[in-house]
Design a protein around this motif. Structure first.
Motif, PDB file in Angstrom:
ATOM      1  N   ALA A   1       0.847  -1.203   0.000  1.00 45.46           N
ATOM      2  CA  ALA A   1       0.000   0.000   0.000  1.00 45.46           C
ATOM      3  C   ALA A   1       0.878   1.247   0.000  1.00 45.46           C
ATOM      4  O   ALA A   1       1.853   1.344   0.735  1.00 45.46           O
ATOM      5  CB  ALA A   1      -0.913  -0.009   1.218  1.00 45.46           C
ATOM      6  N   GLY A   2       0.542   2.192  -0.851  1.00 47.56           N
ATOM      7  CA  GLY A   2       1.275   3.443  -0.941  1.00 47.56           C
ATOM      8  C   GLY A   2       2.429   3.437  -1.926  1.00 47.56           C
ATOM      9  O   GLY A   2       3.014   4.480  -2.197  1.00 47.56           O
ATOM     10  N   GLN A   3       2.776   2.290  -2.468  1.00 47.68           N
ATOM     11  CA  GLN A   3       3.851   2.217  -3.453  1.00 47.68           C
ATOM     12  C   GLN A   3       3.293   2.522  -4.838  1.00 47.68           C
ATOM     13  O   GLN A   3       2.113   2.320  -5.093  1.00 47.68           O
ATOM     14  CB  GLN A   3       4.491   0.827  -3.468  1.00 47.68           C
ATOM     15  N   PRO A   4       4.156   2.988  -5.747  1.00 44.46           N
ATOM     16  CA  PRO A   4       3.705   3.163  -7.136  1.00 44.46           C
ATOM     17  C   PRO A   4       3.241   1.819  -7.713  1.00 44.46           C
ATOM     18  O   PRO A   4       3.707   0.761  -7.296  1.00 44.46           O
ATOM     19  CB  PRO A   4       4.950   3.667  -7.863  1.00 44.46           C
ATOM     20  N   PHE A   5       2.316   1.866  -8.664  1.00 43.16           N
ATOM     21  CA  PHE A   5       1.668   0.664  -9.182  1.00 43.16           C
ATOM     22  C   PHE A   5       2.669  -0.356  -9.732  1.00 43.16           C
ATOM     23  O   PHE A   5       2.561  -1.548  -9.471  1.00 43.16           O
ATOM     24  CB  PHE A   5       0.641   1.052 -10.250  1.00 43.16           C
ATOM     25  N   PHE A   6       3.648   0.084 -10.498  1.00 45.89           N
ATOM     26  CA  PHE A   6       4.652  -0.816 -11.068  1.00 45.89           C
ATOM     27  C   PHE A   6       5.991  -0.661 -10.351  1.00 45.89           C
ATOM     28  O   PHE A   6       7.048  -0.691 -10.970  1.00 45.89           O
ATOM     29  CB  PHE A   6       4.818  -0.568 -12.572  1.00 45.89           C
ATOM     30  N   HIS A   7       5.975  -0.538  -9.037  1.00 46.41           N
ATOM     31  CA  HIS A   7       7.175  -0.333  -8.236  1.00 46.41           C
ATOM     32  C   HIS A   7       8.110  -1.536  -8.344  1.00 46.41           C
ATOM     33  O   HIS A   7       7.680  -2.686  -8.301  1.00 46.41           O
ATOM     34  CB  HIS A   7       6.794  -0.107  -6.774  1.00 46.41           C
ATOM     35  N   ASP A   8       9.394  -1.272  -8.500  1.00 46.27           N
ATOM     36  CA  ASP A   8      10.398  -2.328  -8.637  1.00 46.27           C
ATOM     37  C   ASP A   8      11.204  -2.417  -7.341  1.00 46.27           C
ATOM     38  O   ASP A   8      12.421  -2.316  -7.339  1.00 46.27           O
ATOM     39  CB  ASP A   8      11.309  -2.031  -9.833  1.00 46.27           C
ATOM     40  N   GLY A   9      10.509  -2.605  -6.231  1.00 43.98           N
ATOM     41  CA  GLY A   9      11.159  -2.611  -4.929  1.00 43.98           C
ATOM     42  C   GLY A   9      11.473  -4.005  -4.442  1.00 43.98           C
ATOM     43  O   GLY A   9      11.580  -4.957  -5.207  1.00 43.98           O
ATOM     44  N   ASP A  10      11.597  -4.107  -3.121  1.00 43.16           N
ATOM     45  CA  ASP A  10      12.000  -5.358  -2.500  1.00 43.16           C
ATOM     46  C   ASP A  10      10.881  -5.982  -1.675  1.00 43.16           C
ATOM     47  O   ASP A  10      11.140  -6.800  -0.812  1.00 43.16           O
ATOM     48  CB  ASP A  10      13.215  -5.092  -1.609  1.00 43.16           C
ATOM     49  N   ALA A  11       9.646  -5.593  -1.916  1.00 41.44           N
ATOM     50  CA  ALA A  11       8.523  -6.106  -1.124  1.00 41.44           C
ATOM     51  C   ALA A  11       8.336  -7.598  -1.387  1.00 41.44           C
ATOM     52  O   ALA A  11       8.347  -8.048  -2.531  1.00 41.44           O
ATOM     53  CB  ALA A  11       7.249  -5.345  -1.466  1.00 41.44           C
ATOM     54  N   ARG A  12       8.167  -8.361  -0.306  1.00 43.96           N
ATOM     55  CA  ARG A  12       7.951  -9.807  -0.413  1.00 43.96           C
ATOM     56  C   ARG A  12       6.724 -10.198   0.394  1.00 43.96           C
ATOM     57  O   ARG A  12       6.467  -9.648   1.459  1.00 43.96           O
ATOM     58  CB  ARG A  12       9.155 -10.575   0.103  1.00 43.96           C
ATOM     59  N   MET A  13       6.001 -11.170  -0.138  1.00 42.54           N
ATOM     60  CA  MET A  13       4.847 -11.710   0.575  1.00 42.54           C
ATOM     61  C   MET A  13       4.789 -13.208   0.285  1.00 42.54           C
ATOM     62  O   MET A  13       4.845 -13.607  -0.885  1.00 42.54           O
ATOM     63  CB  MET A  13       3.557 -11.023   0.112  1.00 42.54           C
ATOM     64  N   LEU A  14       4.677 -14.020   1.330  1.00 37.30           N
ATOM     65  CA  LEU A  14       4.640 -15.479   1.217  1.00 37.30           C
ATOM     66  C   LEU A  14       5.831 -16.008   0.412  1.00 37.30           C
ATOM     67  O   LEU A  14       5.713 -16.961  -0.358  1.00 37.30           O
ATOM     68  CB  LEU A  14       3.321 -15.945   0.597  1.00 37.30           C
ATOM     69  N   GLY A  15       6.971 -15.375   0.554  1.00 38.38           N
ATOM     70  CA  GLY A  15       8.200 -15.815  -0.105  1.00 38.38           C
ATOM     71  C   GLY A  15       8.367 -15.354  -1.539  1.00 38.38           C
ATOM     72  O   GLY A  15       9.356 -15.707  -2.185  1.00 38.38           O
TER      73      GLY A  15
ATOM     74  N   ARG B   1       8.381 -12.115  -4.479  1.00 35.16           N
ATOM     75  CA  ARG B   1       8.441 -10.662  -4.684  1.00 35.16           C
ATOM     76  C   ARG B   1       7.119 -10.175  -5.247  1.00 35.16           C
ATOM     77  O   ARG B   1       6.451 -10.876  -5.997  1.00 35.16           O
ATOM     78  CB  ARG B   1       9.573 -10.311  -5.658  1.00 35.16           C
ATOM     79  N   THR B   2       6.760  -8.956  -4.891  1.00 34.62           N
ATOM     80  CA  THR B   2       5.466  -8.442  -5.321  1.00 34.62           C
ATOM     81  C   THR B   2       5.497  -6.931  -5.471  1.00 34.62           C
ATOM     82  O   THR B   2       6.437  -6.268  -5.021  1.00 34.62           O
ATOM     83  CB  THR B   2       4.362  -8.859  -4.323  1.00 34.62           C
ATOM     84  N   ASN B   3       4.513  -6.411  -6.144  1.00 35.04           N
ATOM     85  CA  ASN B   3       4.237  -4.978  -6.232  1.00 35.04           C
ATOM     86  C   ASN B   3       2.724  -4.824  -6.397  1.00 35.04           C
ATOM     87  O   ASN B   3       2.009  -5.821  -6.551  1.00 35.04           O
ATOM     88  CB  ASN B   3       5.040  -4.314  -7.359  1.00 35.04           C
ATOM     89  N   PRO B   4       2.193  -3.603  -6.334  1.00 31.23           N
ATOM     90  CA  PRO B   4       0.736  -3.455  -6.413  1.00 31.23           C
ATOM     91  C   PRO B   4       0.110  -4.043  -7.684  1.00 31.23           C
ATOM     92  O   PRO B   4      -0.995  -4.599  -7.628  1.00 31.23           O
ATOM     93  CB  PRO B   4       0.525  -1.946  -6.338  1.00 31.23           C
ATOM     94  N   ALA B   5       0.785  -3.953  -8.815  1.00 32.63           N
ATOM     95  CA  ALA B   5       0.222  -4.493 -10.063  1.00 32.63           C
ATOM     96  C   ALA B   5       0.054  -6.008  -9.972  1.00 32.63           C
ATOM     97  O   ALA B   5      -1.009  -6.552 -10.314  1.00 32.63           O
ATOM     98  CB  ALA B   5       1.110  -4.114 -11.244  1.00 32.63           C
ATOM     99  N   LEU B   6       1.088  -6.691  -9.510  1.00 30.00           N
ATOM    100  CA  LEU B   6       1.009  -8.146  -9.360  1.00 30.00           C
ATOM    101  C   LEU B   6      -0.017  -8.517  -8.293  1.00 30.00           C
ATOM    102  O   LEU B   6      -0.759  -9.498  -8.443  1.00 30.00           O
ATOM    103  CB  LEU B   6       2.384  -8.724  -8.997  1.00 30.00           C
ATOM    104  N   ALA B   7      -0.080  -7.737  -7.234  1.00 25.41           N
ATOM    105  CA  ALA B   7      -1.034  -8.006  -6.156  1.00 25.41           C
ATOM    106  C   ALA B   7      -2.469  -7.967  -6.678  1.00 25.41           C
ATOM    107  O   ALA B   7      -3.257  -8.884  -6.410  1.00 25.41           O
ATOM    108  CB  ALA B   7      -0.846  -6.998  -5.029  1.00 25.41           C
ATOM    109  N   TRP B   8      -2.822  -6.934  -7.403  1.00 20.77           N
ATOM    110  CA  TRP B   8      -4.199  -6.825  -7.915  1.00 20.77           C
ATOM    111  C   TRP B   8      -4.491  -7.874  -8.984  1.00 20.77           C
ATOM    112  O   TRP B   8      -5.616  -8.365  -9.089  1.00 20.77           O
ATOM    113  CB  TRP B   8      -4.474  -5.413  -8.431  1.00 20.77           C
ATOM    114  N   LEU B   9      -3.491  -8.231  -9.778  1.00 21.54           N
ATOM    115  CA  LEU B   9      -3.671  -9.306 -10.759  1.00 21.54           C
ATOM    116  C   LEU B   9      -3.982 -10.622 -10.052  1.00 21.54           C
ATOM    117  O   LEU B   9      -4.894 -11.364 -10.452  1.00 21.54           O
ATOM    118  CB  LEU B   9      -2.426  -9.441 -11.640  1.00 21.54           C
ATOM    119  N   CYS B  10      -3.262 -10.912  -8.978  1.00 20.97           N
ATOM    120  CA  CYS B  10      -3.504 -12.149  -8.228  1.00 20.97           C
ATOM    121  C   CYS B  10      -4.848 -12.115  -7.514  1.00 20.97           C
ATOM    122  O   CYS B  10      -5.513 -13.154  -7.412  1.00 20.97           O
ATOM    123  CB  CYS B  10      -2.371 -12.387  -7.232  1.00 20.97           C
TER     124      CYS B  10
END
Length: 156
Positions: A28-42, A44-53
């Motif tokens: 939350a709060g990151q740019p939609f196609f952010h290329d950061g280091d956020a990880r969830m359940l092992g 890597r993710t970003n808001p675009a991948l999150a909403w697609l899933c």
């Protein structure tokens, strides 16, 4: 066998939905196609991948709940999207085109989820009761003439 595949498909879709929802919260709060280091359940993710899933998981879970022919079509579709997405991931993994922040673990998870959903979709196809009886006669007949005496698609 069908209940087992329905359970597996529901579990895979629930995983996609849970990963998506947890990723939406984590990014939350990151740019939609952010290329950061956020990880969830092992993964890597970003808001675009999150909403697609979230979208794929919700559609897959809805198909599992509805059942029968709708589940077959939904599971085949979502499974194909996951498998093709995994192939596309391999193509763009180490390039600047990788806008969904994907890595090899995400690609493998996509392949596994897609394979389970695709197999569940293939198992979901059922025929009419008459076709089932005809198929059983053809499968279990030991007399040569039986295989030609049955008309598989004849009207009663």
């Amino acid at each position: 066998m069908r209940p087992l595949w329905r359970l597996l498909a529901g579990s895979s879709a629930a995983y996609l939905l849970a990963f998506g929802l947890l990723s939406v919260i984590a990014t939350a709060g990151q740019p939609f196609f952010h290329d950061g280091d956020a990880r969830m359940l092992g993964l890597r993710t970003n808001p675009a991948l999150a909403w697609l899933c979230v979208a794929l998981g919700a559609v897959g879970l809805a198909g599992t709940v509805i059942g029968r022919t709708a589940a077959m079509a939904v599971h085949l579709g979502v499974g194909a999207v996951c498998l093709l997405g995994g192939l596309a991931t391999l193509a763009v993994l180490q390039t600047s085109v990788n806008k969904l922040n994907l890595d090899m673990a995400t690609c493998i998870a996509s392949f596994v989820t897609g394979t389970i959903l695709l197999a569940a979709g293939l198992y979901g196809r059922t025929g009419t009761p008459r076709e089932a009886v005809t198929e059983e006669v053809l499968r279990h007949s030991t007399r040569p003439g039986d295989k030609f005496a049955v008309e598989p698609h004849a009207n009663p």
